[in-house]
Design a protein around this motif. Structure first.
Motif, PDB file in Angstrom:
ATOM      1  N   UNK A 229       0.816  -1.198   0.000  1.00 40.50           N
ATOM      2  CA  UNK A 229       0.000   0.000   0.000  1.00 40.50           C
ATOM      3  C   UNK A 229       0.856   1.257   0.000  1.00 40.50           C
ATOM      4  N   UNK A 230       0.200   2.391   0.059  1.00 43.37           N
ATOM      5  CA  UNK A 230       0.881   3.682  -0.001  1.00 43.37           C
ATOM      6  C   UNK A 230       1.499   4.023   1.354  1.00 43.37           C
ATOM      7  N   UNK A 231       2.749   4.439   1.321  1.00 37.65           N
ATOM      8  CA  UNK A 231       3.464   4.844   2.535  1.00 37.65           C
ATOM      9  C   UNK A 231       3.959   6.272   2.327  1.00 37.65           C
TER      10      UNK A 231
ATOM     11  N   UNK B 280       4.212   6.745   7.699  1.00 39.50           N
ATOM     12  CA  UNK B 280       2.813   6.455   7.994  1.00 39.50           C
ATOM     13  C   UNK B 280       2.181   5.743   6.806  1.00 39.50           C
ATOM     14  N   UNK B 281       1.224   4.864   7.084  1.00 40.68           N
ATOM     15  CA  UNK B 281       0.483   4.202   6.019  1.00 40.68           C
ATOM     16  C   UNK B 281      -0.596   5.138   5.490  1.00 40.68           C
ATOM     17  N   UNK B 282      -0.848   5.047   4.195  1.00 38.50           N
ATOM     18  CA  UNK B 282      -1.924   5.829   3.598  1.00 38.50           C
ATOM     19  C   UNK B 282      -1.432   7.091   2.944  1.00 38.50           C
ATOM     20  N   UNK B 283      -2.375   7.932   2.553  1.00 34.39           N
ATOM     21  CA  UNK B 283      -2.046   9.168   1.853  1.00 34.39           C
ATOM     22  C   UNK B 283      -1.518  10.204   2.831  1.00 34.39           C
ATOM     23  N   UNK B 284      -0.984  11.274   2.266  1.00 33.17           N
ATOM     24  CA  UNK B 284      -0.407  12.355   3.067  1.00 33.17           C
ATOM     25  C   UNK B 284      -1.424  12.872   4.079  1.00 33.17           C
ATOM     26  N   UNK B 285      -0.965  13.041   5.321  1.00 23.25           N
ATOM     27  CA  UNK B 285      -1.869  13.351   6.434  1.00 23.25           C
ATOM     28  C   UNK B 285      -2.025  14.865   6.611  1.00 23.25           C
ATOM     29  N   UNK B 286      -2.665  15.515   5.624  1.00 24.59           N
ATOM     30  CA  UNK B 286      -2.806  16.977   5.690  1.00 24.59           C
ATOM     31  C   UNK B 286      -3.667  17.412   6.875  1.00 24.59           C
ATOM     32  N   UNK B 287      -4.588  16.554   7.303  1.00 26.70           N
ATOM     33  CA  UNK B 287      -5.479  16.898   8.411  1.00 26.70           C
ATOM     34  C   UNK B 287      -4.698  17.179   9.692  1.00 26.70           C
ATOM     35  N   UNK B 288      -3.550  16.519   9.849  1.00 27.30           N
ATOM     36  CA  UNK B 288      -2.819  16.632  11.111  1.00 27.30           C
ATOM     37  C   UNK B 288      -1.596  17.529  11.015  1.00 27.30           C
ATOM     38  N   UNK B 289      -1.366  18.153   9.850  1.00 22.88           N
ATOM     39  CA  UNK B 289      -0.048  18.725   9.652  1.00 22.88           C
ATOM     40  C   UNK B 289       0.305  19.866  10.615  1.00 22.88           C
ATOM     41  N   UNK B 290      -0.657  20.639  11.085  1.00 28.10           N
ATOM     42  CA  UNK B 290      -0.317  21.769  11.954  1.00 28.10           C
ATOM     43  C   UNK B 290      -0.793  21.566  13.395  1.00 28.10           C
TER      44      UNK B 290
ATOM     45  N   UNK C 277      -0.450  -0.185   9.292  1.00 27.84           N
ATOM     46  CA  UNK C 277       0.892  -0.716   9.047  1.00 27.84           C
ATOM     47  C   UNK C 277       1.763  -0.222  10.194  1.00 27.84           C
ATOM     48  N   UNK C 278       2.383  -1.145  10.904  1.00 33.64           N
ATOM     49  CA  UNK C 278       3.148  -0.784  12.091  1.00 33.64           C
ATOM     50  C   UNK C 278       4.600  -0.496  11.729  1.00 33.64           C
TER      51      UNK C 278
END
Length: 563
Positions: A440-442, A479-489, A506-507
């Motif tokens: 998957x996407x990392x 991190x697994x999945x797409x870029x985590x823009x929700x958490x960036x700030x 994914x650990x």
């Protein structure tokens, strides 16, 4: 040499037969090619064009007016046979059925004659063509899965293309199909060229390639081998050996393999087309068969490299890491080593050293020619029978641990190697017997965000510290999945909650280190950075192993934000 313009009806008539010679490529047209041909001819048919030209058919005439080897045009000729076979199967009119049958099989002279196919494909595919196209036996789902698993492209192409022909016929009544069949036979033309010898075929093959025809380097290398056959030698044995090579590598990978094999032999940059580079190599070989024996042995080792098929756990981990690199120049020296092992040096030891020098070259941003220098030195040393100590000295001589450390200690985010480095450091402290597969996407996440919008961050980092730490190893997490823009700030606490959820998918052990601390300060960041740098230097240094005498030398403290 004779050339004449002929209708399809005139080339598929009487007792004329065609054979695909062993030096030819397999059937490689895909459904898109067949759909395009059918659509183009259909458009000409609907427009009632007087004639439609579909290219040339270049042959060697083996029996006057009766038997021809196909030098160029086999893709179109094979496809035409598939089309007529499938149109035949849709006919209820016996006269139309007999006419179409005669286009794919020779008419019997008497009732006791054996029915012969008008077209003979390569020996590996002919039985399949006879059974499932001419004899109309369906292909079971089990057999199809076997073909897909073995990546038998010629047979799969035949299957997919007859399905494309069936789709083309959907919605057309028998009268329309008959009229289209008549147009194909009587108003579609080819220029048929008949030559008299293998020498002429060889010359035409190369001329066609020079004019941009889609002949691969592997096709032309194969042609060089057949051209070297002595008088009286049968080509069937050479064809069988070539088929073994294709089955070992896969047709789609042949050119890539030949390029790596050439480098493993000569260790110089290519100055000509690949098939031209192989001409002197083939000439120096005792026979085409001996050349192929060596090639097949090398091909089996190449497949080991592609599939990471190594028992040594050290070699396996380093090889997986090498496959993440953005270039493949490391393959020829490894291929050389596998083809000609160095006494007192294990596969694991060589692959580990190869990973070290490759990552150093990558992170040090060496250009293509500079990267090749150490690889070519290794190839020449192995081929010259140098000792393991001399091989190790070449690896060390090509390294620069100090420059490597300095660059890796700087900004990593956004560099081509960032993802590969973090993935390898993720594995660095794992037991070698443990093999983790990441699917998957990392993505790579900044823990300290790219802007100090939340007061949590502005309270803990100065602008200078922020600039210094932002893109360095210690501040990056997988991190697994797409870029985590929700958490960036967000603040660190909120970020950790999101990271923990992602880490359930994914650990990543290196991300767990971030989750294991209560606060993200310059000191915490510096500790993690020092830990990752220690891992990196243990994995990739080639001289004296880097080990800080004092912990403060490995960790960048708040008082020294630039490190």
């Amino acid at each position: 040499m004779e050339a004449s313009e002929r209708t399809i009806s005139q080339i598929l008539t009487e007792q004329i037969r065609y054979e695909i010679p062993p030096y030819q490529r397999p059937y490689s047209w895909e459904k898109g090619n067949v759909e395009q041909l059918l659509d183009d001819v259909w458009e000409a048919y609907e427009a009632d064009d007087e004639e439609y030209f579909i290219g040339s058919l270049i042959t060697i005439e083996r029996t006057k007016g009766a038997l021809y080897d196909v030098v160029d045009g086999q893709q179109r000729l094979t496809t035409l046979n598939l089309i007529f076979a499938r149109l035949r199967d849709k006919m209820s009119d016996p006269y139309a059925m007999v006419d179409l049958e005669a286009r794919v099989r020779l008419p019997k002279k008497n009732k006791d004659d054996e029915s012969k196919a008008r077209l003979t494909l390569r020996s590996r595919d002919q039985a399949f063509y006879l059974k499932h196209v001419l004899e109309k036996h369906p292909v079971s789902s089990v057999y199809r899965r076997e073909l897909e698993k073995s990546q038998d492209k010629p047979k799969l192409n035949i299957l997919e293309n007859i399905e494309a022909i069936d789709r083309f016929c959907e919605g057309k009544d028998e009268k329309t199909i008959q009229a289209f069949k008549d147009y194909l036979l009587d108003r579609v033309f080819v220029v048929m060229v008949a030559t008299q010898s293998m020498k002429s075929a060889y010359r035409l093959f190369n001329v066609l390639n020079a004019r941009g025809m889609p002949l691969s380097n592997a096709d032309l290398i194969k042609n060089l081998l057949f051209a070297r056959l002595q008088g009286g030698q049968k080509s069937e044995e050479l064809e069988e050996r070539w088929l073994e090579l294709e089955e070992t590598i896969g047709i789609d990978r042949l050119d890539q393999f030949f390029a790596h094999h050439r480098s493993s032999l000569v260790a110089v940059k290519s100055r000509k087309a690949l098939h031209e580079e192989f001409e002197p190599i083939i000439e120096r070989s005792a026979s085409p068969f001996m050349f192929l024996d060596q090639i097949i042995a090398s091909a089996k080792n190449y497949v080991r490299i592609l599939q990471a098929n190594f028992d040594d756990s050290m070699a396996l981990r380093s090889l997986r890491s090498l496959h993440r690199v953005a270039f493949e120049e490391w393959i020829p020296p490894l291929l050389t080593f596998l083809n000609q092992p160095v006494p007192n040096m294990s596969e694991g030891e060589f692959v580990v050293l190869l990973e070290k020098i490759t990552y150093q070259n990558w992170i040090r941003r060496l250009a293509f020619t500079a990267r090749l220098t150490v690889y070519f030195q290794l190839i020449n040393a192995i081929r010259d029978g140098k000792t393991s100590e001399e091989i190790i000295s070449i690896f060390r001589g090509g390294a620069n641990d100090t420059e490597f450390r300095s660059l890796l200690d700087g900004e990593v985010y956004g560099r081509p190697f960032a993802h590969a480095v973090l993935m390898r450091l993720e594995e660095a402290d794992q037991d070698e017997s443990v093999t983790k597969t990441y699917r998957g996407k990392i993505t790579i996440e900044h823990v300290l965000p790219q802007a100090l919008k939340d007061e949590y961050w502005s309270d803990r980092f100065t602008d200078e510290e922020h600039r210094s730490w932002l893109h360095r190893l210690g501040n990056l997490a997988l991190l697994a999945g797409t870029k985590n823009y929700r958490a960036q700030y967000f603040s660190f606490t909120r970020k950790k909650d999101i990271y923990a959820e992602k880490n359930k998918i994914v650990s990543f052990d290196t991300t767990k280190q971030v989750l294991g601390v209560d606060d993200w300060t310059p000191d915490q960041l510096g500790d993690r950075h020092g830990n990752l740098m220690s891992r990196a230097m243990a994995v990739w240094t080639l001289g004296v192993a880097w080990c800080p005498l004092d912990p403060s030398l490995a960790v960048t403290r708040r008082s020294d934000p630039k490190g």
